[in-house]
Motif scaffolding. Sequence first.
Motif, PDB file in Angstrom:
ATOM      1  N   TYR A  93      -2.832   2.531  -5.667  1.00 48.03           N
ATOM      2  CA  TYR A  93      -4.122   1.922  -5.995  1.00 48.03           C
ATOM      3  C   TYR A  93      -4.350   0.618  -5.244  1.00 48.03           C
ATOM      4  CZ  TYR A  93      -1.731  -0.970  -9.618  1.00 48.03           C
ATOM      5  OH  TYR A  93      -0.911  -1.832 -10.300  1.00 48.03           O
ATOM      6  N   THR A  94      -3.296  -0.170  -4.977  1.00 47.23           N
ATOM      7  CA  THR A  94      -3.513  -1.367  -4.166  1.00 47.23           C
ATOM      8  C   THR A  94      -3.831  -0.983  -2.729  1.00 47.23           C
ATOM      9  OG1 THR A  94      -1.136  -1.667  -3.680  1.00 47.23           O
ATOM     10  CG2 THR A  94      -2.012  -2.772  -5.637  1.00 47.23           C
ATOM     11  N   ASP A  95      -3.206   0.078  -2.238  1.00 45.41           N
ATOM     12  CA  ASP A  95      -3.525   0.562  -0.890  1.00 45.41           C
ATOM     13  C   ASP A  95      -4.975   1.014  -0.802  1.00 45.41           C
ATOM     14  OD1 ASP A  95      -0.946   0.094  -0.045  1.00 45.41           O
ATOM     15  OD2 ASP A  95      -0.296   2.182  -0.204  1.00 45.41           O
ATOM     16  N   GLU A  96      -5.427   1.789  -1.797  1.00 46.46           N
ATOM     17  CA  GLU A  96      -6.791   2.325  -1.739  1.00 46.46           C
ATOM     18  C   GLU A  96      -7.839   1.233  -1.912  1.00 46.46           C
ATOM     19  OE1 GLU A  96      -8.289   6.367  -3.250  1.00 46.46           O
ATOM     20  OE2 GLU A  96      -8.886   4.976  -4.859  1.00 46.46           O
ATOM     21  N   LEU A  97      -7.598   0.292  -2.809  1.00 46.85           N
ATOM     22  CA  LEU A  97      -8.550  -0.793  -3.012  1.00 46.85           C
ATOM     23  C   LEU A  97      -8.724  -1.621  -1.743  1.00 46.85           C
ATOM     24  CD1 LEU A  97      -7.546  -1.900  -6.616  1.00 46.85           C
ATOM     25  CD2 LEU A  97      -9.795  -1.048  -5.917  1.00 46.85           C
TER      26      LEU A  97
END
Length: 347
Positions: free
Chosen positions: A280-284
């Motif tokens: 999720y940090t990668d996608e955000l």
Amino acid sequence: MPTENSERLLVAIQHPAHVHFYRHAIRELEDDHEISIVVRDSEVATDLLDAYGFEYEVIGRSGSGLRLIASQALYEAKMLRRAREFQPDVMSAIGGSAVAHVARAVGAKSVVFTDTEHATLTNRLMAPFADEIWTPECFHADFGDKQVRYPGYHELAYLHPDRFTPDESIRNDVGLEEDDRYVVLRLVSWEASHDAGAGGIDDVGDVVDRLEATGATVLITAEGDLPARVRDRQVDIEPHRMHDLLAGATLFVGEGATMAAESAVLGTPAVYVNTLRMGYTDELEARYGLLYNCQGAFRHRMAIQTAESILSGEEGRDWADARARLLEEKVDTTTVIHNALTGNGFD
């Protein structure tokens, strides 16, 4: 109102963020379900449960090292005792190794949520026993046929605009004027088992000096003790007001992934300073540009430079537009939780 034949649901809370994650779904379900909440002793978690008016039972304490093994065994034993008393049909938790084990022992269905790939020990202990494992679509790991992926983030269970409206009076509560720009700086304790070997900000005083040089006010939220020279920047608010603070901030800088993601989905750009990263940090970062991952040996310097660039306006991004696109593409995660706990699946 629940009846004698109502389905019984046991929810286990192990972290303050888990209170936020489940609270709207529990409120929706409590009219026709018998619900039992058990919590691993955490002052912030119990404060939140009290603030939201939930009844609960404290059944364990956290530990580290060898104490972690002993505390986990005691936690599972107490959960087993409570489950035998309550006789749940469904048991649920985030991470959920204890829930998966106890549910198997008492014949309940276990519904586990996770978004943390590097919680490897918990995932290994949980996965063979869980009936369903619900993860965001961006989650990197694969749990096979029992995994259900959905287009959302944990944080959208409580910060989706259908669930949350910021209270702007928070500015007055922390001594800020209406036009003051401020940065929320988050420091973690590094005591969680999945944080072992990780690192974040090298020198909090350096961060405060550099950010304040841009004209912004720095407000610190920390799990441990702060150096004396920055202690007066520590913000003292009730835990349930933290999201109001994040929503009004110009920027978030910190070591906690959950709070970084909370800021991002609220439209506040987040500089995440931690050697650990998740789907999720990668996608955000990659898809929405609302979060900046700062890892590696030069993460401290990278974080400061990124924060200065955002505060100076050099980034030139439309954060509100980025958030609008995120909300268009993602779901209200409370609906996912509700469907998961009632056996309706996700389509």
